[in-house]
Design a protein around this motif. Structure first.
Motif, PDB file in Angstrom:
ATOM      1  N   GLU A  29      28.186  -6.206  32.826  1.00  0.00           N
ATOM      2  CA  GLU A  29      28.240  -4.977  33.335  1.00  0.00           C
ATOM      3  C   GLU A  29      29.515  -4.223  33.349  1.00  0.00           C
ATOM      4  N   THR A  33      31.484  -0.467  33.773  1.00  0.00           N
ATOM      5  CA  THR A  33      31.471   0.840  34.209  1.00  0.00           C
ATOM      6  C   THR A  33      32.710   1.707  33.637  1.00  0.00           C
ATOM      7  N   ARG A  35      35.252  -0.905  35.812  1.00  0.00           N
ATOM      8  CA  ARG A  35      35.051  -2.283  36.254  1.00  0.00           C
ATOM      9  C   ARG A  35      34.154  -2.934  35.246  1.00  0.00           C
ATOM     10  N   LYS A  70      27.365   1.532  32.685  1.00  0.00           N
ATOM     11  CA  LYS A  70      27.319   2.868  33.387  1.00  0.00           C
ATOM     12  C   LYS A  70      28.502   3.720  33.114  1.00  0.00           C
ATOM     13  N   GLU A 126      30.308   7.251  34.418  1.00  0.00           N
ATOM     14  CA  GLU A 126      30.353   8.268  35.593  1.00  0.00           C
ATOM     15  C   GLU A 126      30.399   9.743  35.081  1.00  0.00           C
TER      16      GLU A 126
END
Length: 278
Positions: free
Chosen positions: A16, A18, A30, A72, A74
């Motif tokens: 994952e 970010t 992250r 992800k 942002e």
């Protein structure tokens, strides 16, 4: 960071990532990792954009393995992701090998997903699913390249099963939904389908207009005999396709489109990932 985990059915790997805006550039904010799927430290060969290489040290995926990539970006972030080599899905006797990729880009964010090819070996039981979710004016340019069998040694995908999916959404509304199912030699040979051509690839780019599409179409494409390419617009999404014999040819075709789109859509000069030169 979580410890590696292996169960009887295979490696369960999850990564994952970010990305978000930092002082003067996008930062990998992250990272959460489970199993043999990891990321190299970010590179900054150009202003603001975070270049990242996704690594899978085992080098191949076998029956029962699951590779789960979640990314992800942002608002205000800009990331370019690629892979150092092909993803290989090997022959399996019983269990399915699964590669799942989920990309989420917030309003004002930008993601470029430029991986190497996925090679599906004869006898593989494989599932490859990619979903992109965009919010508002989020930007995305990326591709997926599939190679069925190993055409360089004249090895055909004569047995096995592949389920491949590519989905693009904006604000929950589907823009592109594609599914490909190949179950052995017969599906590979169907004329309405792959016509015995082992390499099939799709590129997506959002925010393309008719003028830019015509400009891209005006550039002559040199391909091997029997291979074909095409481009169309679906609700402002450029969908470019390659069907032929060579992953290198497919990648060259897509890189040529990317090089012309990047300045127009993203306002950035072309900056090839350094690892492509190795």
């Amino acid at each position: 960071m979580l410890a590696e985990k292996r169960v009887e059915t295979g490696w369960q790997a999850r990564l994952e990532l970010t990305y978000g805006p930092g002082p003067g550039r996008t930062e990998l904010c992250r990272t959460r990792r489970l199993g043999p799927l990891t990321v190299q430290r970010p590179f900054y060969p150009e202003d603001g954009v975070c270049h990242t290489y996704i690594l899978h040290p085992p080098g191949g995926v076998v029956g029962g393995d699951v590779l789960d990539l979640r990314v992800k970006v942002e608002s205000g972030g800009a990331a370019l992701l690629t892979t150092p080599g092909a993803t290989k899905l090997y022959r399996s006797i019983l269990n399915t090998a699964r590669v799942r990729q989920r990309f989420q880009v917030a309003e004002g964010g930008c993601l470029e997903w430029l991986p190497q090819e996925n090679i599906v070996f004869p006898g593989a039981l494989a599932e490859l699913l990619t979903r992109i979710d965009l919010q508002g004016s989020a930007q995305f340019l990326g591709w997926e390249i599939l190679c069925l069998g190993r055409p360089v040694i004249d090895e055909q995908f004569h047995s096995g099963t592949l389920l491949a999916g590519l989905e693009l959404y904006r604000d929950g509304r589907p823009l592109v939904l594609e599914k490909l199912r190949v179950a052995g030699k017969e599906d590979l040979q169907r004329r309405p389908g792959l016509r015995s051509l082992p390499v099939t690839a799709t590129m997506l780019a959002v925010g393309v207009g008719e003028d830019l599409l015509e400009s891209l179409r005006g550039k002559k494409q040199e391909t091997m005999e029997g291979a074909c390419t095409g481009m169309t617009l679906l609700d402002g999404v450029l969908v470019a396709r390659y069907l032929g014999y060579s992953t290198e040819e497919a990648r060259r075709f897509f890189i040529g489109i990317w090089e012309r789109l990047r300045p127009s859509l993203l306002g950035r000069k072309v900056c090839l990932p350094r690892i492509w030169a190795t």
